[in-house]
Scaffold this motif. Sequence first.
Motif, PDB file in Angstrom:
ATOM      1  N   SER A 258      -8.554  -6.934   3.111  1.00 50.68           N
ATOM      2  CA  SER A 258      -8.033  -6.653   4.453  1.00 50.68           C
ATOM      3  C   SER A 258      -6.724  -7.386   4.713  1.00 50.68           C
ATOM      4  O   SER A 258      -5.860  -6.893   5.447  1.00 50.68           O
ATOM      5  N   ARG A 259      -6.547  -8.561   4.110  1.00 52.84           N
ATOM      6  CA  ARG A 259      -5.285  -9.300   4.275  1.00 52.84           C
ATOM      7  C   ARG A 259      -4.135  -8.555   3.600  1.00 52.84           C
ATOM      8  O   ARG A 259      -3.018  -8.505   4.129  1.00 52.84           O
ATOM      9  N   LEU A 260      -4.420  -7.947   2.441  1.00 52.69           N
ATOM     10  CA  LEU A 260      -3.385  -7.164   1.768  1.00 52.69           C
ATOM     11  C   LEU A 260      -3.035  -5.907   2.565  1.00 52.69           C
ATOM     12  O   LEU A 260      -1.862  -5.523   2.654  1.00 52.69           O
ATOM     13  N   LYS A 261      -4.040  -5.281   3.161  1.00 54.68           N
ATOM     14  CA  LYS A 261      -3.788  -4.089   3.974  1.00 54.68           C
ATOM     15  C   LYS A 261      -2.979  -4.440   5.212  1.00 54.68           C
ATOM     16  O   LYS A 261      -2.124  -3.660   5.660  1.00 54.68           O
ATOM     17  N   ALA A 262      -3.232  -5.636   5.782  1.00 56.04           N
ATOM     18  CA  ALA A 262      -2.468  -6.072   6.951  1.00 56.04           C
ATOM     19  C   ALA A 262      -1.008  -6.308   6.579  1.00 56.04           C
ATOM     20  O   ALA A 262      -0.097  -5.984   7.353  1.00 56.04           O
ATOM     21  N   ILE A 263      -0.770  -6.866   5.392  1.00 55.71           N
ATOM     22  CA  ILE A 263       0.609  -7.063   4.915  1.00 55.71           C
ATOM     23  C   ILE A 263       1.298  -5.715   4.758  1.00 55.71           C
ATOM     24  O   ILE A 263       2.455  -5.542   5.154  1.00 55.71           O
ATOM     25  N   LYS A 264       0.592  -4.755   4.182  1.00 50.80           N
ATOM     26  CA  LYS A 264       1.154  -3.405   4.010  1.00 50.80           C
ATOM     27  C   LYS A 264       1.568  -2.822   5.365  1.00 50.80           C
ATOM     28  O   LYS A 264       2.665  -2.267   5.511  1.00 50.80           O
ATOM     29  N   ALA A 265       0.691  -2.958   6.366  1.00 47.31           N
ATOM     30  CA  ALA A 265       0.994  -2.402   7.683  1.00 47.31           C
ATOM     31  C   ALA A 265       2.151  -3.145   8.344  1.00 47.31           C
ATOM     32  O   ALA A 265       2.976  -2.535   9.036  1.00 47.31           O
ATOM     33  N   THR A 266       2.233  -4.447   8.124  1.00 43.87           N
ATOM     34  CA  THR A 266       3.291  -5.247   8.747  1.00 43.87           C
ATOM     35  C   THR A 266       4.654  -4.926   8.154  1.00 43.87           C
ATOM     36  O   THR A 266       5.650  -4.784   8.883  1.00 43.87           O
ATOM     37  N   ILE A 267       4.726  -4.826   6.825  1.00 48.35           N
ATOM     38  CA  ILE A 267       6.011  -4.527   6.180  1.00 48.35           C
ATOM     39  C   ILE A 267       6.416  -3.085   6.432  1.00 48.35           C
ATOM     40  O   ILE A 267       7.570  -2.772   6.713  1.00 48.35           O
ATOM     41  N   GLY A 268       5.455  -2.161   6.342  1.00 50.88           N
ATOM     42  CA  GLY A 268       5.743  -0.754   6.572  1.00 50.88           C
ATOM     43  C   GLY A 268       6.433  -0.088   5.406  1.00 50.88           C
ATOM     44  O   GLY A 268       7.170  -0.725   4.647  1.00 50.88           O
TER      45      GLY A 268
END
Length: 509
Positions: A258-268
């Motif tokens: 979930s932390r990696l998915k949050a990074i993906k969403a943050t960077i875009g």
Amino acid sequence: MRQLSELDASFLYLESETTPMHIGGVYLFDASELEKPLAFSTFVAYLRSRLHVVPVFRQKLKEIPLRLGRPYWIDDPDFSIERHLAYVNLGKYGQKASLMTLASKILEEPLKRDRPLWHITFVDGFKLDDNDASSDGFALIVRLHHAAIDAFSGEEIIGKLLEYTPEPRAINAPRPWQPRPEPSEERVIIQAGANILRTPLQFTSLAINAAEATARGLVHKQLRKLPLPFPLFSAPHSPFNRQITANRQIVAASVDLSRLKAIKATIGDVTLNDVVLGLCAEALRRYMNDHGTDTDKSLVAMTPISVRSNSLRRATGNQMSAMLLDLSTNEPDPALRIRRIHWNAVASEPYREAIAADRLTELLPSTMLALSARLYSELQIAQRYQPVFNLPITNVPGPQVPLYLQGARLAQQYNTAPLFDSMGLVIVAISYQGMLTVNFTLCPDVVADGSSLERYVDESLDVIEEAAYSLGPENGHEQAPQTPHQTLTDDALTALEGLLKTVFHRFRR
């Protein structure tokens, strides 16, 4: 008979005493909820009842006389499951460190070629938590030869062997199995002759097989005389590209998916795979910085791409393409690096249109590929000049639901891949049940202080999260830079073309 593809066969020919070519796995099971421990005999009975779901488990290699062609998979008329199983009880040494040391030693051993190419070691007396005496568990150390599977099909095999519910499945009697008769030598030779007529380049492969030592010696001698260009390839020198030994070490770090998915969403505008590659790149950069290695030039990774499809799916074998990918390790901002990795991947031709690797090797006989690889090692191209790439990185999506073995839940898995001369480190990242495990298979004689990589992964995730928050999806969208990887393949082919022309010219003289 099912003949190995050129790619599958190349993994056989590449194998040596220091480079066993099997894919490995260490699977840790939580048995604390079981009424009684899972006995080894029960595991044997369970596996025997499931052999029909993995046909290659009962197939061995049939070599063609004089190596007139690639080997075939045939049913093993002498198959015995006991020849593929071992039992170890760790006793008072049932800590995870002892298990990983044992797994490293087992994975150093090549599989025996006179039987199907797999082996499982059942490890008893194992504690999932070193500080909790009640955390009973057991482990499986699995070896499957790369000629039979790739990392993607390997995960499918494990999924077929395990269960998806905590209720133990009734162990039924094994399905009746009658091995198909072994083909005669005459039939094998006739089939090999027919294949040669269809693929004329196999004659070249035959010539090399017939006088392999002479050919290697001549080519080796001629190449030594050549003023090879510098740099030959675009990948930089790194501490990972030196001659390996037979020693192996397994290092792993697990992070919350979930932390990696949050990074993906943050960077875009990046993929989850880009984030995983960025995590690996940051860990490698930190390792190199702490060990005094120059990071001004970016590392280049070889990243396999699965080309398996529902319409053209084989149960086993290698169905992969690969691309050479600039990891942008010379970019200090770890969040912007992930965006650059995405640009690099999108700009790569194999990313847009993956071509199955076995199609590419149809034009290059597997024995010639193995010979080229040996020369690459013996001439120390990676050390004297520059390597083709620095390390392989494979990201395999695994099941996000728990798997079980007779009521024991699969708690953790570690996966390994073969090392190759001048490639002392390989990374396999596999997700399972909301966690991503980054697995480092390394040669400790090449990669010093390899255990520090676990710490670097944890530190890298923290700094990437912070950098991603600072970057955000609005920033860092300048024009994609022109990175070296975009011409890497062309550079390599041009250099090799010139090299071969010079060699042939010297031979003619």
